[in-house]
Every structure is written in structure tokens, then in C-alpha cells.
Design a protein around this motif. Sequence first.
Motif, PDB file in Angstrom:
ATOM      1  N   PHE A  93      -2.391  -5.094   5.713  1.00  0.00           N
ATOM      2  CA  PHE A  93      -2.259  -5.522   7.117  1.00  0.00           C
ATOM      3  C   PHE A  93      -1.196  -4.676   7.791  1.00  0.00           C
ATOM      4  CE2 PHE A  93      -0.158  -7.856  10.515  1.00  0.00           C
ATOM      5  CZ  PHE A  93      -1.236  -8.274  11.284  1.00  0.00           C
ATOM      6  N   THR A  94      -1.562  -4.069   8.918  1.00  0.00           N
ATOM      7  CA  THR A  94      -0.562  -3.340   9.681  1.00  0.00           C
ATOM      8  C   THR A  94      -0.142  -4.140  10.909  1.00  0.00           C
ATOM      9  OG1 THR A  94      -0.073  -1.380  10.995  1.00  0.00           O
ATOM     10  CG2 THR A  94      -2.399  -2.026  10.857  1.00  0.00           C
ATOM     11  N   ALA A  95       1.180  -4.280  11.047  1.00  0.00           N
ATOM     12  CA  ALA A  95       1.736  -4.985  12.206  1.00  0.00           C
ATOM     13  C   ALA A  95       2.035  -4.017  13.342  1.00  0.00           C
ATOM     14  CB  ALA A  95       3.012  -5.721  11.802  1.00  0.00           C
ATOM     15  N   GLY A  96       1.842  -2.708  13.103  1.00  0.00           N
ATOM     16  CA  GLY A  96       2.243  -1.733  14.100  1.00  0.00           C
ATOM     17  C   GLY A  96       3.764  -1.653  14.152  1.00  0.00           C
ATOM     18  N   GLU A  97       4.303  -1.382  15.325  1.00  0.00           N
ATOM     19  CA  GLU A  97       5.757  -1.258  15.487  1.00  0.00           C
ATOM     20  C   GLU A  97       6.362  -2.659  15.655  1.00  0.00           C
ATOM     21  OE1 GLU A  97       6.484   1.541  18.622  1.00  0.00           O
ATOM     22  OE2 GLU A  97       5.448   3.161  17.572  1.00  0.00           O
ATOM     23  N   LEU A  98       6.547  -3.312  14.520  1.00  0.00           N
ATOM     24  CA  LEU A  98       6.998  -4.705  14.512  1.00  0.00           C
ATOM     25  C   LEU A  98       8.380  -4.862  15.140  1.00  0.00           C
ATOM     26  CD1 LEU A  98       6.094  -7.543  13.536  1.00  0.00           C
ATOM     27  CD2 LEU A  98       7.334  -7.079  11.400  1.00  0.00           C
ATOM     28  N   TRP A  99       9.181  -3.817  15.124  1.00  0.00           N
ATOM     29  CA  TRP A  99      10.512  -3.835  15.731  1.00  0.00           C
ATOM     30  C   TRP A  99      10.455  -4.315  17.182  1.00  0.00           C
ATOM     31  CZ3 TRP A  99      15.097  -3.138  13.354  1.00  0.00           C
ATOM     32  CH2 TRP A  99      16.219  -2.832  14.109  1.00  0.00           C
ATOM     33  N   CYS A 109      -1.777  -7.000  22.034  1.00  0.00           N
ATOM     34  CA  CYS A 109      -2.018  -6.844  20.611  1.00  0.00           C
ATOM     35  C   CYS A 109      -3.129  -5.809  20.435  1.00  0.00           C
ATOM     36  CB  CYS A 109      -2.424  -8.195  20.021  1.00  0.00           C
ATOM     37  SG  CYS A 109      -2.940  -8.139  18.288  1.00  0.00           S
ATOM     38  N   GLY A 110      -3.250  -5.244  19.252  1.00  0.00           N
ATOM     39  CA  GLY A 110      -4.327  -4.301  18.993  1.00  0.00           C
ATOM     40  C   GLY A 110      -5.701  -4.902  19.177  1.00  0.00           C
ATOM     41  N   CYS A 111      -5.793  -6.225  19.127  1.00  0.00           N
ATOM     42  CA  CYS A 111      -7.073  -6.899  19.309  1.00  0.00           C
ATOM     43  C   CYS A 111      -7.477  -6.960  20.774  1.00  0.00           C
ATOM     44  CB  CYS A 111      -7.033  -8.301  18.715  1.00  0.00           C
ATOM     45  SG  CYS A 111      -5.966  -9.458  19.620  1.00  0.00           S
ATOM     46  N   GLY A 112      -6.563  -6.611  21.676  1.00  0.00           N
ATOM     47  CA  GLY A 112      -6.866  -6.600  23.107  1.00  0.00           C
ATOM     48  C   GLY A 112      -6.261  -7.753  23.877  1.00  0.00           C
ATOM     49  N   GLN A 113      -5.909  -8.826  23.197  1.00  0.00           N
ATOM     50  CA  GLN A 113      -5.262  -9.952  23.867  1.00  0.00           C
ATOM     51  C   GLN A 113      -3.760  -9.716  23.988  1.00  0.00           C
ATOM     52  OE1 GLN A 113      -6.629 -13.209  21.163  1.00  0.00           O
ATOM     53  NE2 GLN A 113      -7.406 -14.115  23.046  1.00  0.00           N
ATOM     54  N   PRO A 114      -3.101 -10.339  24.957  1.00  0.00           N
ATOM     55  CA  PRO A 114      -1.638 -10.272  24.961  1.00  0.00           C
ATOM     56  C   PRO A 114      -1.098 -10.834  23.645  1.00  0.00           C
ATOM     57  CG  PRO A 114      -2.455 -11.175  27.035  1.00  0.00           C
ATOM     58  CD  PRO A 114      -3.643 -11.097  26.112  1.00  0.00           C
ATOM     59  N   ALA A 172      -0.772 -14.460  23.388  1.00  0.00           N
ATOM     60  CA  ALA A 172      -1.998 -15.259  23.348  1.00  0.00           C
ATOM     61  C   ALA A 172      -2.814 -15.032  22.083  1.00  0.00           C
ATOM     62  CB  ALA A 172      -2.863 -14.941  24.578  1.00  0.00           C
ATOM     63  N   CYS A 173      -2.422 -14.081  21.270  1.00  0.00           N
ATOM     64  CA  CYS A 173      -3.167 -13.760  20.051  1.00  0.00           C
ATOM     65  C   CYS A 173      -2.975 -14.876  19.030  1.00  0.00           C
ATOM     66  CB  CYS A 173      -2.695 -12.426  19.477  1.00  0.00           C
ATOM     67  SG  CYS A 173      -3.420 -12.029  17.866  1.00  0.00           S
ATOM     68  N   GLY A 174      -4.069 -15.419  18.551  1.00  0.00           N
ATOM     69  CA  GLY A 174      -4.005 -16.524  17.599  1.00  0.00           C
ATOM     70  C   GLY A 174      -3.298 -16.149  16.318  1.00  0.00           C
ATOM     71  N   PRO A 188     -10.715  -2.909  13.811  1.00  0.00           N
ATOM     72  CA  PRO A 188      -9.786  -3.441  14.831  1.00  0.00           C
ATOM     73  C   PRO A 188      -8.571  -4.046  14.137  1.00  0.00           C
ATOM     74  CG  PRO A 188     -12.048  -4.088  15.310  1.00  0.00           C
ATOM     75  CD  PRO A 188     -12.068  -3.481  13.934  1.00  0.00           C
ATOM     76  N   ASN A 189      -7.438  -4.009  14.822  1.00  0.00           N
ATOM     77  CA  ASN A 189      -6.197  -4.450  14.185  1.00  0.00           C
ATOM     78  C   ASN A 189      -5.419  -5.405  15.079  1.00  0.00           C
ATOM     79  OD1 ASN A 189      -4.328  -2.889  15.974  1.00  0.00           O
ATOM     80  ND2 ASN A 189      -5.405  -1.141  15.075  1.00  0.00           N
ATOM     81  N   HIS A 190      -4.273  -5.827  14.582  1.00  0.00           N
ATOM     82  CA  HIS A 190      -3.379  -6.721  15.332  1.00  0.00           C
ATOM     83  C   HIS A 190      -1.989  -6.092  15.446  1.00  0.00           C
ATOM     84  CE1 HIS A 190      -5.951 -10.287  15.790  1.00  0.00           C
ATOM     85  NE2 HIS A 190      -6.460  -9.953  14.618  1.00  0.00           N
ATOM     86  N   THR A 191      -1.937  -4.815  15.774  1.00  0.00           N
ATOM     87  CA  THR A 191      -0.655  -4.144  15.958  1.00  0.00           C
ATOM     88  C   THR A 191       0.009  -4.636  17.237  1.00  0.00           C
ATOM     89  OG1 THR A 191      -1.834  -2.304  16.998  1.00  0.00           O
ATOM     90  CG2 THR A 191      -1.291  -2.079  14.669  1.00  0.00           C
ATOM     91  N   VAL A 192       1.317  -4.884  17.176  1.00  0.00           N
ATOM     92  CA  VAL A 192       2.014  -5.461  18.332  1.00  0.00           C
ATOM     93  C   VAL A 192       2.539  -4.408  19.297  1.00  0.00           C
ATOM     94  CG1 VAL A 192       2.677  -7.560  17.122  1.00  0.00           C
ATOM     95  CG2 VAL A 192       4.211  -5.576  17.073  1.00  0.00           C
ATOM     96  N   SER A 193       2.667  -3.172  18.836  1.00  0.00           N
ATOM     97  CA  SER A 193       3.178  -2.109  19.701  1.00  0.00           C
ATOM     98  C   SER A 193       2.906  -0.781  19.027  1.00  0.00           C
ATOM     99  CB  SER A 193       4.687  -2.284  19.942  1.00  0.00           C
ATOM    100  OG  SER A 193       5.180  -1.287  20.815  1.00  0.00           O
ATOM    101  N   GLY A 194       2.948   0.300  19.823  1.00  0.00           N
ATOM    102  CA  GLY A 194       2.763   1.625  19.257  1.00  0.00           C
ATOM    103  C   GLY A 194       2.035   2.559  20.185  1.00  0.00           C
ATOM    104  N   ASN A 195       1.732   3.727  19.680  1.00  0.00           N
ATOM    105  CA  ASN A 195       0.973   4.738  20.405  1.00  0.00           C
ATOM    106  C   ASN A 195      -0.381   4.170  20.835  1.00  0.00           C
ATOM    107  OD1 ASN A 195      -0.989   7.107  20.554  1.00  0.00           O
ATOM    108  ND2 ASN A 195       0.951   8.191  20.305  1.00  0.00           N
ATOM    109  N   PRO A 196      -0.917   4.570  22.001  1.00  0.00           N
ATOM    110  CA  PRO A 196      -2.231   4.060  22.434  1.00  0.00           C
ATOM    111  C   PRO A 196      -3.338   4.251  21.407  1.00  0.00           C
ATOM    112  CG  PRO A 196      -1.170   5.195  24.252  1.00  0.00           C
ATOM    113  CD  PRO A 196      -0.298   5.433  23.040  1.00  0.00           C
ATOM    114  N   GLY A 197      -3.154   5.186  20.472  1.00  0.00           N
ATOM    115  CA  GLY A 197      -4.152   5.378  19.430  1.00  0.00           C
ATOM    116  C   GLY A 197      -4.374   4.156  18.559  1.00  0.00           C
TER     117      GLY A 197
END
Length: 304
Positions: A29-35, A48-53, A56-58, A246-255
Motif C-alpha cells: 500500500f502506498t500512502a504517497g507523501e504521507l508527510w 486522494c489518489g482515488c479522486g475524492q478529497p 471524504a475518502c472512506g 488506482p491508489n489512495h495517495t494523499v499528496s505528491g506529483n500529479p503522476g
Amino acid sequence: MVKVLYLAGWGRSGTTIIDNVLGSHPGVFTAGELWFLFERGLLGGRSCGCGQPVRACGLWRDVLRCAFGDDIPDPRQIKKWQRDTARARHAPRLLRQGHPLVGVFTRLYRAIAEVTGAELVIDSSKLPSGAAVVARQPADITPYLLQVVRDPRAVAYSWRRRKKQLDSSAPDVMLEHRPYDSAMKWVSWNGLTEWTSLAFPGRYRLQRYEDFTADPRGVVDELLRFVGVAPASSPFRDDRTVELVPNHTVSGNPGRFRSGTVEIRADETWRDELPVTARLATTALTLPLMQRYGYPGHRLDRTR
């Protein structure tokens, strides 16, 4: 036991695609830039990487509830700690003295593993200070450090390019850095990360982006062996084509919002388009560390 792989290095060095590929394996599981969960996700309303704020991400609601119950830390306090006492330059002090952020991230890592069931949690926050926080985790969390480096001239060129944000709550384009600033940050962040790596005996690895793009599948398989994870299946369709989930990264590069079939290839545009003055300046400022990482400093030609 929770395994955490922390990806460190100066921006535009390839951490996002490596993160996305690793996170597409089952059990990872990648959290992206969890910092930046609190500053950008909870305060800034980023997606979130899933597209929701993120708010609001479950999945992230479950993680925060599991980690903190009804007593979620004040995001403003977290932001203040990070900006006042946990910047990149504070990494050595964080290793020596610890910090309240260590406990915050301990709870987050444990909760992420519990909610997702992941064998490996990836945090691609990049900052040396974040690596120091990971190094001070308690015995039930096993930290690994992956330092990702890329030719600083390619990095300087990437920072000159305007990159559109895909997160509607973020600025329209990403922050840009001039070659001088990029070169100095490349040196300082990588130097501090190497210093911090001493706190990861037997659990540190340096990864050149160019080696990854030359053999994506081989490198990723080796990285998974490095952290002792053997996924049941692989998202690779061949040696360089991968199916990103698809992922649930909280922050990071638009990629990080990219999913589906992706062919991984090296981007060598900088060789033709980076101005000679910027190339010379970047080379001069980074040469000792460039050579340490195996990058030749004499290539001033505009051809491959």
C-alpha cells in the motif's frame, strides 16, 4: 510487525512512478507523501489518489479513526511542527533528539497496515527529515530507506517545465525551481539523506532513476526482495509495461493519479533542450556528488 519503505530524494527524481509501480503489487500500500496528510489533505482539501478529497475518502477516514479515535491531532499544530522544527535541514537533530511527530507517524503506519492489511506500507514523502522520523520508529515497525537519485541536469530541466496540477484544490501548476535552486537542493537533500541512511543498517538502498527506466521489472523485483516481500502476482505485462492500479495517495506529483497500462521509458529530453548555461551551472554545483552516483560530468553535447 509493520514494514515501512520510505522513499527519499529531491523532487522530479522519479519517486512517483517507482512508488506507483510498487503500490500496484498485492500486499503493498502506498500512502504517497504521507508527510503532507495534515497540511494538504486535511487543511488544504487536496484530493486522494482515488479522486475524492482526502477528508471524504472512506479509507483515510478509517485510518484516522483507527490511529487516533476521536482525538485526531490538530492539523495546524502538525503543520507548525513540520515548518518550525522538522524541515529537511533538521534531519540530524531529529535523529538525535526525537520529536512528537515520531508518535504521530507511528500511529499512522500501524493504522494503515491494520486498515489495508498491507504487508508493506510505502511513504514517498522524500524529505530527509521524514526519513529521520521513520528511523526512530518503535521495534514493531521495521523501516527501510530507498534513496532515489536522478541526473541533476535532468532534474533541473524537469523543474523548468510547467506541470499542470490534476488536483482541483491545488494551484493550477506546480511550483517551479530555477537550475541553481534545484542543484543546491539536489546536493543538500541527497547529502542529508545519505547521512540519515546510517540509521538504517542493512535496510538502505540507493536507486538511480536511469537504472530503473533501463530495467523496470528487474529493478522493482529486486526492491521487493530488498524489503522481504513476495507478492502473489505482478502488475507487469512485460519487462517495461505495467498495469498501474488506482491508489489512495494523499499528496505528491500529479503522476500519482495515473492508472492503467503504462510503458516505462527513459525521458532524455533534457539533453537537447536544457540550455548550455543551465547545464554548466548545474554540473559545477553538483559535480562531486554526481560522480559519486556515477553520472559523468563532462557531457555538454546536445545529443544522446
